[in-house]
Design a protein around this motif. Sequence first.
Motif, PDB file in Angstrom:
ATOM      1  N   TYR A 167     -40.927 138.500  -2.255  1.00  0.00           N
ATOM      2  CA  TYR A 167     -39.734 138.160  -3.016  1.00  0.00           C
ATOM      3  C   TYR A 167     -38.640 139.180  -2.716  1.00  0.00           C
ATOM      4  O   TYR A 167     -38.940 140.341  -2.463  1.00  0.00           O
ATOM      5  CB  TYR A 167     -40.036 138.178  -4.524  1.00  0.00           C
ATOM      6  CG  TYR A 167     -41.204 137.297  -4.898  1.00  0.00           C
ATOM      7  CD1 TYR A 167     -41.030 135.942  -5.121  1.00  0.00           C
ATOM      8  CD2 TYR A 167     -42.489 137.824  -5.015  1.00  0.00           C
ATOM      9  CE1 TYR A 167     -42.107 135.128  -5.457  1.00  0.00           C
ATOM     10  CE2 TYR A 167     -43.567 137.028  -5.347  1.00  0.00           C
ATOM     11  CZ  TYR A 167     -43.366 135.679  -5.571  1.00  0.00           C
ATOM     12  OH  TYR A 167     -44.430 134.879  -5.891  1.00  0.00           O
ATOM     13  N   GLU A 168     -37.385 138.746  -2.758  1.00  0.00           N
ATOM     14  CA  GLU A 168     -36.262 139.644  -2.504  1.00  0.00           C
ATOM     15  C   GLU A 168     -35.371 139.710  -3.736  1.00  0.00           C
ATOM     16  O   GLU A 168     -35.055 138.676  -4.321  1.00  0.00           O
ATOM     17  CB  GLU A 168     -35.420 139.132  -1.330  1.00  0.00           C
ATOM     18  CG  GLU A 168     -36.132 139.132  -0.011  1.00  0.00           C
ATOM     19  CD  GLU A 168     -35.271 138.591   1.120  1.00  0.00           C
ATOM     20  OE1 GLU A 168     -34.142 138.133   0.874  1.00  0.00           O
ATOM     21  OE2 GLU A 168     -35.741 138.622   2.261  1.00  0.00           O
ATOM     22  N   SER A 169     -34.945 140.917  -4.097  1.00  0.00           N
ATOM     23  CA  SER A 169     -33.978 141.056  -5.187  1.00  0.00           C
ATOM     24  C   SER A 169     -32.602 140.673  -4.670  1.00  0.00           C
ATOM     25  O   SER A 169     -32.353 140.652  -3.465  1.00  0.00           O
ATOM     26  CB  SER A 169     -33.967 142.496  -5.709  1.00  0.00           C
ATOM     27  OG  SER A 169     -33.337 143.351  -4.771  1.00  0.00           O
ATOM     28  N   TYR A 208     -39.483 148.955  -2.155  1.00  0.00           N
ATOM     29  CA  TYR A 208     -40.229 147.755  -2.525  1.00  0.00           C
ATOM     30  C   TYR A 208     -41.277 148.087  -3.568  1.00  0.00           C
ATOM     31  O   TYR A 208     -41.593 149.248  -3.809  1.00  0.00           O
ATOM     32  CB  TYR A 208     -40.885 147.118  -1.294  1.00  0.00           C
ATOM     33  CG  TYR A 208     -41.927 147.976  -0.612  1.00  0.00           C
ATOM     34  CD1 TYR A 208     -43.283 147.816  -0.887  1.00  0.00           C
ATOM     35  CD2 TYR A 208     -41.568 148.952   0.315  1.00  0.00           C
ATOM     36  CE1 TYR A 208     -44.241 148.609  -0.259  1.00  0.00           C
ATOM     37  CE2 TYR A 208     -42.514 149.735   0.945  1.00  0.00           C
ATOM     38  CZ  TYR A 208     -43.850 149.559   0.656  1.00  0.00           C
ATOM     39  OH  TYR A 208     -44.789 150.340   1.270  1.00  0.00           O
ATOM     40  N   TYR A 237     -42.332 142.863  -3.584  1.00  0.00           N
ATOM     41  CA  TYR A 237     -40.959 142.677  -4.040  1.00  0.00           C
ATOM     42  C   TYR A 237     -40.055 143.624  -3.261  1.00  0.00           C
ATOM     43  O   TYR A 237     -40.170 144.844  -3.397  1.00  0.00           O
ATOM     44  CB  TYR A 237     -40.834 142.970  -5.540  1.00  0.00           C
ATOM     45  CG  TYR A 237     -41.684 142.054  -6.389  1.00  0.00           C
ATOM     46  CD1 TYR A 237     -41.166 140.856  -6.875  1.00  0.00           C
ATOM     47  CD2 TYR A 237     -43.002 142.368  -6.686  1.00  0.00           C
ATOM     48  CE1 TYR A 237     -41.939 140.009  -7.649  1.00  0.00           C
ATOM     49  CE2 TYR A 237     -43.783 141.523  -7.456  1.00  0.00           C
ATOM     50  CZ  TYR A 237     -43.243 140.350  -7.940  1.00  0.00           C
ATOM     51  OH  TYR A 237     -44.008 139.503  -8.702  1.00  0.00           O
ATOM     52  N   LEU A 274     -36.825 145.407  -2.943  1.00  0.00           N
ATOM     53  CA  LEU A 274     -35.840 145.723  -3.967  1.00  0.00           C
ATOM     54  C   LEU A 274     -34.502 146.205  -3.430  1.00  0.00           C
ATOM     55  O   LEU A 274     -33.454 145.837  -3.946  1.00  0.00           O
ATOM     56  CB  LEU A 274     -36.419 146.774  -4.923  1.00  0.00           C
ATOM     57  CG  LEU A 274     -37.704 146.351  -5.633  1.00  0.00           C
ATOM     58  CD1 LEU A 274     -38.257 147.503  -6.449  1.00  0.00           C
ATOM     59  CD2 LEU A 274     -37.464 145.139  -6.511  1.00  0.00           C
ATOM     60  N   ASP A 334     -35.287 145.923 -12.025  1.00  0.00           N
ATOM     61  CA  ASP A 334     -36.400 145.838 -11.076  1.00  0.00           C
ATOM     62  C   ASP A 334     -37.725 145.555 -11.804  1.00  0.00           C
ATOM     63  O   ASP A 334     -38.502 144.722 -11.362  1.00  0.00           O
ATOM     64  CB  ASP A 334     -36.524 147.129 -10.261  1.00  0.00           C
ATOM     65  CG  ASP A 334     -35.390 147.306  -9.278  1.00  0.00           C
ATOM     66  OD1 ASP A 334     -34.660 146.328  -9.011  1.00  0.00           O
ATOM     67  OD2 ASP A 334     -35.218 148.429  -8.792  1.00  0.00           O
ATOM     68  N   ILE A 379     -38.039 141.965 -12.749  1.00  0.00           N
ATOM     69  CA  ILE A 379     -38.369 141.102 -11.608  1.00  0.00           C
ATOM     70  C   ILE A 379     -39.867 141.160 -11.311  1.00  0.00           C
ATOM     71  O   ILE A 379     -40.500 140.147 -11.052  1.00  0.00           O
ATOM     72  CB  ILE A 379     -37.596 141.533 -10.339  1.00  0.00           C
ATOM     73  CG1 ILE A 379     -36.110 141.268 -10.516  1.00  0.00           C
ATOM     74  CG2 ILE A 379     -38.116 140.815  -9.108  1.00  0.00           C
ATOM     75  CD1 ILE A 379     -35.256 141.882  -9.409  1.00  0.00           C
ATOM     76  N   ILE A 380     -40.415 142.367 -11.365  1.00  0.00           N
ATOM     77  CA  ILE A 380     -41.808 142.600 -10.959  1.00  0.00           C
ATOM     78  C   ILE A 380     -42.799 141.974 -11.949  1.00  0.00           C
ATOM     79  O   ILE A 380     -43.828 141.465 -11.548  1.00  0.00           O
ATOM     80  CB  ILE A 380     -42.074 144.105 -10.805  1.00  0.00           C
ATOM     81  CG1 ILE A 380     -41.213 144.650  -9.677  1.00  0.00           C
ATOM     82  CG2 ILE A 380     -43.536 144.381 -10.550  1.00  0.00           C
ATOM     83  CD1 ILE A 380     -41.143 146.133  -9.629  1.00  0.00           C
TER      84      ILE A 380
END
Length: 107
Positions: free
Chosen positions: A11-13, A71, A81, A83, A102, A105-106
């Motif tokens: 996944y990308e932030s 990440y 992820y 970041l 962050d 998201i995680i």
Amino acid sequence: MSEEQNEISVYESRRFEKALKKLSEVELRSVEDEIDRIIADPEIGEQKKGDLSHLWVHKFKLNSKQVLLGYSWVENKLALYLLNIGSHENYYQGMKKSRKADLKIIK
């Protein structure tokens, strides 16, 4: 060729996506190679301590400048992820500011 069952989800932030858009095609290919290295071995980077204990940082050269790719690696979910990516200057200060986002998201 059979698909590996333990495939890592990546996944990308938004911050990471914006930083990638600023790169040239050549730089982008180099970054993608480094991401592939991280996917192959998520513990290639250095895990930070304290406030940034969720963060792993992989350092590499891009156009003779050192670049940090931040990440998070959640082993039990097989999730990676991405970041942030940037130069060392003020990198960790920025990561501390975005820590709450962050972690959201995680989880």
